[in-house]
Motif scaffolding. Sequence first.
Motif, PDB file in Angstrom:
ATOM      1  N   SER A  16     -40.758 -72.080  20.662  1.00 16.78           N
ATOM      2  CA  SER A  16     -42.216 -72.064  20.778  1.00 16.78           C
ATOM      3  C   SER A  16     -42.610 -70.640  20.038  1.00 16.78           C
ATOM      4  O   SER A  16     -43.821 -70.451  19.547  1.00 16.78           O
ATOM      5  N   ARG A  28     -39.207 -78.426  19.190  1.00 13.93           N
ATOM      6  CA  ARG A  28     -40.469 -78.007  19.007  1.00 13.93           C
ATOM      7  C   ARG A  28     -41.327 -79.158  18.542  1.00 13.93           C
ATOM      8  O   ARG A  28     -41.078 -80.252  17.565  1.00 13.93           O
ATOM      9  N   ASP A  29     -42.285 -79.244  19.277  1.00  9.29           N
ATOM     10  CA  ASP A  29     -43.359 -80.421  19.512  1.00  9.29           C
ATOM     11  C   ASP A  29     -42.723 -81.693  19.768  1.00  9.29           C
ATOM     12  O   ASP A  29     -42.919 -82.848  19.046  1.00  9.29           O
ATOM     13  N   ARG A  41     -39.593 -82.410  19.277  1.00  6.96           N
ATOM     14  CA  ARG A  41     -38.582 -83.001  18.277  1.00  6.96           C
ATOM     15  C   ARG A  41     -37.466 -81.898  18.433  1.00  6.96           C
ATOM     16  O   ARG A  41     -37.584 -80.901  18.644  1.00  6.96           O
TER      17      ARG A  41
END
Length: 682
Positions: A54, A159-160, A162
């Motif tokens: 993040s 991240r997100d 994925r």
Amino acid sequence: MAHGLGDWKRWVLWGAGLALVIALLAGVLRQAAQEQLERDTRHSALNWAHLAGSTVPDLEALFEGRGVSPGARQQLERLRHASQVFRFKLFDRRGILLLVSDELDRDAASGGPAAAGPRPDAYSAPAAALAGSSLIVLKREQRPDRPAVYSEAYVPLLRDGRVLGIVEVYVDQVAQAASIERAFARVAGAVAALLSLLVALAGWQLWCRGRQQRAAEARMRYLAHHDVLSGVMNRTSFHEALRQASWRHGEGGPGFALLCIDLDHFKDVNDSLGHAAGDEVLRQAAQRLGDAVRHGDHVARLGGDEFAVLQTGVAGAADVTTLAERIVQALAAPYEAGGAQVHCSGSVGAAIHGVDATGLKDLLHKADLALYRAKSTGRSTFSFYDATMDEQLQDRRMLTRELRDAIAGNQLTLAYQPLHAANGLTLTGYEALLRWQHPSRGAVGPAEFIPLAEDSGLIDALGRWVLRRACADAAGWPEPLSVAVNLSAAQFGRGELVAVVSAALADAGLAPHRLELEITESLLMSNTEQTLGTLQVLSAMGIAIAMDDFGTGYSSLAYLWRFPFDKVKIDRAFTQNLGSDPKVSLIVHSIISLAHSLNIRVNAEGVETPAQMAALQAHGCDELQGFLLGHPRPLAALAPRPAVLPPRQAPRRGAAGHSIWDTPPTVPLPPAVRPTRPAPLG
């Protein structure tokens, strides 16, 4: 010794069990500590991967192999020491190593950008991590660049939502491991202490149980050889001591003697004070015997109030005499029992091994005979074995067997002595007297065989026979002739006398008022309440009760007051001395006056001279009995139908206190039954 080995085996088993429990506990605690460290590592690794995913810029470019941007390097350096992480590695989604945190330090030192991209010599991430599972490896090493305790964790970097790649983080767990170990050490210590306490308690219980078992076994061994009440040897161990003494004597050892001891009048203690007081007397007697003997002698209680002493080191009769006299003196002192001072002496009989007997059974027999001799010569004394006493006892036993056969074979007979009114002419009844004509011994007197029957337990059968025979004979006499039967004290002991008398009356068809039962004053001395209760039941049936031999023994006016006797019989000793001692005349007059004032008739036994009869008539005696008026005769010699008085009734007292029986009857006796007047017996 066997029990000691058993205890050691129990202790070994307990120790092995404790060691096993502690080992299992240690294994469980180690496993729990490792699992806790793995959980902490997973948490730290996931937390680091989340921060990196993040906060690190250009992260996609890094995992695509395009290098590490300055911003990414700077953020990765900041994250390098976050969440106890001291080192990390980045792998792409194929598991190929891209970057190691150590390279950040080298790139910073060289001033160039951090390299990134696949490396031909780099190792790959584990397959489990590529499949999406976390993998944690706990390590303990001694390296200068690594903590002593750390974990390697492979976790996905997201991240997100994925998966960009895999990150391997190295987590420093020195402090955490120490904290966990301290916590588990405290738990382990508490558990170990608890287990130790439980083991200690179990061991203490085991030890106590073992001690109780040993004490119980010791008590059983003690009881097997000792008397429970007195604490001295019992019969079994005493016989074993006798066998040992006999064996030693046979091997040339010292001589020995056997002393049998019996407490005099011990039954009176139980009867008057109760069995608790009797037990206390036995305990004190045993203690005195133990104090009287020498070291090496043995004291035993054979049963009841019977004791025995094995005297060792006996050189002759003088040694035995000295000990026996010491025992007699010790037992003669008063006893404290039942809150009272009790007098209960002892008699001693002795037999010397090798002198009186060689076999142990014979020795016991002869010591017992010596004791019987001591008791028969006055009690509270000592006697050696005497062969004459043995012959007498054998004769007594033979006579007992013959008496039993005589009762079973109906060889006994009854003689009847007439009872007359005061005028000496009017017949009122007969007294039944038991006779035994032995086939070889001749006539055996009641004074000889009655005590024999009482001692041998034959008195009950003998008394039943006399009652049945007397009632059956009296049923054939005209009214109101009565029959008088003497009762023994032993007949009251079984509590069946009322039933026995009732059965005898019913079988003979004799009216109860024609039966008279004579008892002695000595009978009332033992178990007075029970005896008086039995007499009251018999009296309520209409049976006359007479007190025999009044004026001798234990005379007590309380008996005349507590029980309404129908008759008292003045003992023959007073009758025979009426003319020789004025005091006897006063006593006889007093007895008659007292009895008449209580509405009790008086019989005088042993009337043998006209002067005696005249004196008794002058004193107002109601009934006369003796050789002057008639000898005891068998049933066949009695008159078939004698003239008698009218039906008996309570005497009516005149002003002078004399009975109506004092006046001559209206119907004289026929010549066939008129009493003869034999010359007085010397």
